[in-house]
Design a protein around this motif. Sequence first.
Motif, short mmCIF file in Angstrom:
data_model
loop_
_atom_site.label_atom_id
_atom_site.label_comp_id
_atom_site.label_asym_id
_atom_site.label_seq_id
_atom_site.Cartn_x
_atom_site.Cartn_y
_atom_site.Cartn_z
N ASN A 94 0.93 -1.24 0.01
CA ASN A 94 0.10 0.07 0.00
C ASN A 94 0.51 1.14 0.07
OD1 ASN A 94 -2.92 -0.33 -0.12
ND2 ASN A 94 -2.81 -1.69 1.67
N GLN A 95 2.05 1.10 0.56
CA GLN A 95 3.03 2.49 0.74
C GLN A 95 3.72 2.53 -0.62
OE1 GLN A 95 6.08 1.96 3.49
NE2 GLN A 95 7.18 3.92 2.93
N TRP A 96 3.95 1.53 -1.43
CA TRP A 96 4.34 1.47 -2.62
C TRP A 96 3.29 2.07 -3.68
CZ3 TRP A 96 3.29 -0.39 -7.46
CH2 TRP A 96 4.18 -0.15 -8.35
N LEU A 97 2.09 1.70 -3.52
CA LEU A 97 1.07 2.11 -4.34
C LEU A 97 0.80 3.55 -4.29
CD1 LEU A 97 -0.95 -1.27 -4.12
CD2 LEU A 97 -0.32 -0.13 -6.36
N ASP A 98 0.76 4.06 -3.02
CA ASP A 98 0.62 5.39 -2.55
C ASP A 98 1.71 6.26 -3.27
OD1 ASP A 98 -1.78 4.81 -1.13
OD2 ASP A 98 -0.92 4.93 0.69
N GLU A 99 2.98 5.74 -3.13
CA GLU A 99 4.01 6.61 -3.67
C GLU A 99 3.97 6.61 -5.04
OE1 GLU A 99 8.59 5.42 -4.00
OE2 GLU A 99 7.99 5.16 -2.08
N ARG A 100 3.52 5.48 -5.80
CA ARG A 100 3.45 5.44 -7.32
C ARG A 100 2.19 6.31 -7.72
NH1 ARG A 100 5.18 3.10 -12.00
NH2 ARG A 100 3.50 2.61 -13.33
N GLY A 101 1.29 6.14 -6.88
CA GLY A 101 0.12 6.87 -7.53
C GLY A 101 -0.90 6.15 -8.21
N GLY A 102 -0.75 4.75 -8.33
CA GLY A 102 -1.69 3.77 -8.76
C GLY A 102 -0.99 2.75 -9.10
N ASP A 103 -1.62 1.74 -9.80
CA ASP A 103 -0.95 0.35 -10.25
C ASP A 103 0.07 0.41 -10.86
OD1 ASP A 103 -3.54 -0.39 -9.24
OD2 ASP A 103 -4.31 -1.06 -11.02
N GLY A 104 0.93 -0.63 -10.99
CA GLY A 104 2.39 -0.55 -11.82
C GLY A 104 3.13 -1.82 -11.46
N GLY A 105 4.08 -1.82 -12.47
CA GLY A 105 5.20 -2.73 -12.27
C GLY A 105 5.90 -2.70 -11.02
N TYR A 106 5.95 -3.95 -10.20
CA TYR A 106 6.38 -3.80 -8.91
C TYR A 106 7.70 -4.29 -8.92
CZ TYR A 106 6.84 -4.32 -3.82
OH TYR A 106 7.28 -4.47 -2.54
N MET A 107 7.93 -5.64 -9.77
CA MET A 107 9.24 -6.26 -9.41
C MET A 107 9.76 -7.16 -10.65
SD MET A 107 9.86 -9.33 -6.35
CE MET A 107 9.90 -7.92 -5.02
N VAL A 108 11.01 -7.29 -10.82
CA VAL A 108 11.48 -8.17 -11.81
C VAL A 108 12.52 -9.20 -10.98
CG1 VAL A 108 13.06 -8.41 -13.65
CG2 VAL A 108 11.82 -6.30 -13.37
N VAL A 109 12.04 -10.37 -10.95
CA VAL A 109 12.47 -11.43 -10.35
C VAL A 109 13.68 -12.23 -11.38
CG1 VAL A 109 12.06 -13.46 -9.15
CG2 VAL A 109 10.46 -11.77 -9.09
N MET A 110 14.64 -12.47 -10.75
CA MET A 110 15.90 -13.07 -11.69
C MET A 110 16.48 -14.15 -11.00
SD MET A 110 17.43 -9.30 -12.99
CE MET A 110 17.86 -10.17 -14.56
N GLN A 111 17.02 -15.07 -11.51
CA GLN A 111 17.68 -16.12 -11.02
C GLN A 111 19.07 -16.08 -11.33
OE1 GLN A 111 16.74 -20.07 -12.84
NE2 GLN A 111 17.83 -21.16 -11.30
N THR A 112 19.99 -16.07 -10.39
CA THR A 112 21.46 -16.02 -10.38
C THR A 112 21.94 -17.44 -9.78
OG1 THR A 112 23.56 -15.01 -9.19
CG2 THR A 112 21.59 -15.26 -7.59
N PHE A 113 23.16 -17.89 -10.40
CA PHE A 113 23.33 -19.16 -10.04
C PHE A 113 24.81 -18.91 -8.87
CE2 PHE A 113 21.38 -19.68 -13.95
CZ PHE A 113 20.46 -20.77 -13.74
N ASN A 114 25.02 -17.73 -8.46
CA ASN A 114 26.06 -17.57 -7.69
C ASN A 114 25.57 -16.31 -6.99
OD1 ASN A 114 28.58 -17.25 -6.26
ND2 ASN A 114 29.64 -17.90 -8.10
N SER A 115 24.86 -16.41 -5.77
CA SER A 115 24.53 -15.52 -5.01
C SER A 115 25.70 -14.73 -4.31
CB SER A 115 23.65 -15.79 -3.94
OG SER A 115 23.91 -16.71 -3.03
N GLU A 116 26.75 -15.41 -3.69
CA GLU A 116 27.75 -14.93 -3.26
C GLU A 116 28.70 -13.86 -4.28
OE1 GLU A 116 28.37 -14.81 -0.11
OE2 GLU A 116 26.49 -16.15 0.01
N ALA A 117 28.81 -14.27 -5.42
CA ALA A 117 29.38 -13.64 -6.09
C ALA A 117 28.69 -12.03 -6.56
CB ALA A 117 29.74 -14.30 -7.65
N LEU A 118 27.24 -12.47 -6.67
CA LEU A 118 26.40 -11.16 -6.95
C LEU A 118 26.64 -10.27 -5.51
CD1 LEU A 118 24.11 -9.65 -8.05
CD2 LEU A 118 22.46 -11.08 -7.01
N LYS A 119 26.58 -10.82 -4.34
CA LYS A 119 26.58 -10.07 -3.24
C LYS A 119 28.19 -9.15 -3.36
CE LYS A 119 25.74 -11.43 0.71
NZ LYS A 119 25.67 -12.44 2.10
N ALA A 120 29.00 -9.99 -3.69
CA ALA A 120 30.61 -9.29 -3.91
C ALA A 120 30.48 -8.29 -4.77
CB ALA A 120 31.54 -10.54 -4.22
N ARG A 121 29.94 -8.49 -5.98
CA ARG A 121 29.54 -7.30 -6.96
C ARG A 121 29.13 -6.14 -6.42
NH1 ARG A 121 28.90 -11.67 -10.38
NH2 ARG A 121 26.60 -11.35 -10.43
#
Length: 258
Positions: A94-121
């Motif tokens: 609800n906070q996000w919808l208020d901030e945006r002012g209506g409906d919208g694209g909320y998230m892009v979900v992705m798959q990493t094969f090395n989360s520790e390397a991603l954290k390091a980057r």
Amino acid sequence: MNRRTVLGGLAAGLVVRPALATTGERPTRIRHYVLATREMNFVCDQIYEVLGLAPLQREGPSPTETYGFYSTMMKIGTTMLEVVEPMRPDHHLNQWLDERGGDGGYMVVMQTFNSEALKARAAAEGLTLTRDLIFRGQHMLQFDYRHFGTHFEFYQYSPPEDWWGDPNGRPYPLARVATEIVGAEVAVEDPQAIAAQAARLFGAGDRDGTRLNFEDRALNFVPSRGNWRGLVALDLRARDQTRGGDWARIGGITFRFV
């Protein structure tokens, strides 16, 4: 909010490259997109109509209700599309919808094969993760949407095909109008800078200006020009190529057929 779904013609101009440049790390994959609304059933009905989808028959409540929001999942090709609605006034959606002012694209979900390397980057870029935890047995990392325009959420799934939503283990209805979601647009103030950083960070196969290529789908950063930021458009491969250029505006997102 305008409740009318608008159809029209639009030259999307998206080119998806058939292969990625290979590196030592397995390339990141885009797995699914999330739209947020306070009228989930209304938005879903429009998507069903435009994409030629039948609703998924559910047994019992959605598992996301434990976390305070309703969720409807659908599958287009190998990509998931999720529509979410907050259940409580104090929910963060609800906070996000208020901030945006209506409906919208909320998230892009992705798959990493090395989360520790991603954290390091991320640490090398001076970025602080908004989430770094084990969620339903999977390592989940999330970046601040205020920086990247939308919520980018990464999972290291174990095993690699055991991913959120279990699309391979459930009989999702076939989309009669589209075969795949092949691209998306995220609006930000400085597309060049954000695209360059995302390319270094997210593990894209290659970058062409503000467009990042992830295997068989692409992510393009575009100027917000003072309008809404974040996930603003999805490109879908049409089953009937004469539909290329058609579009529909649903739930704050432009669905474009290419």
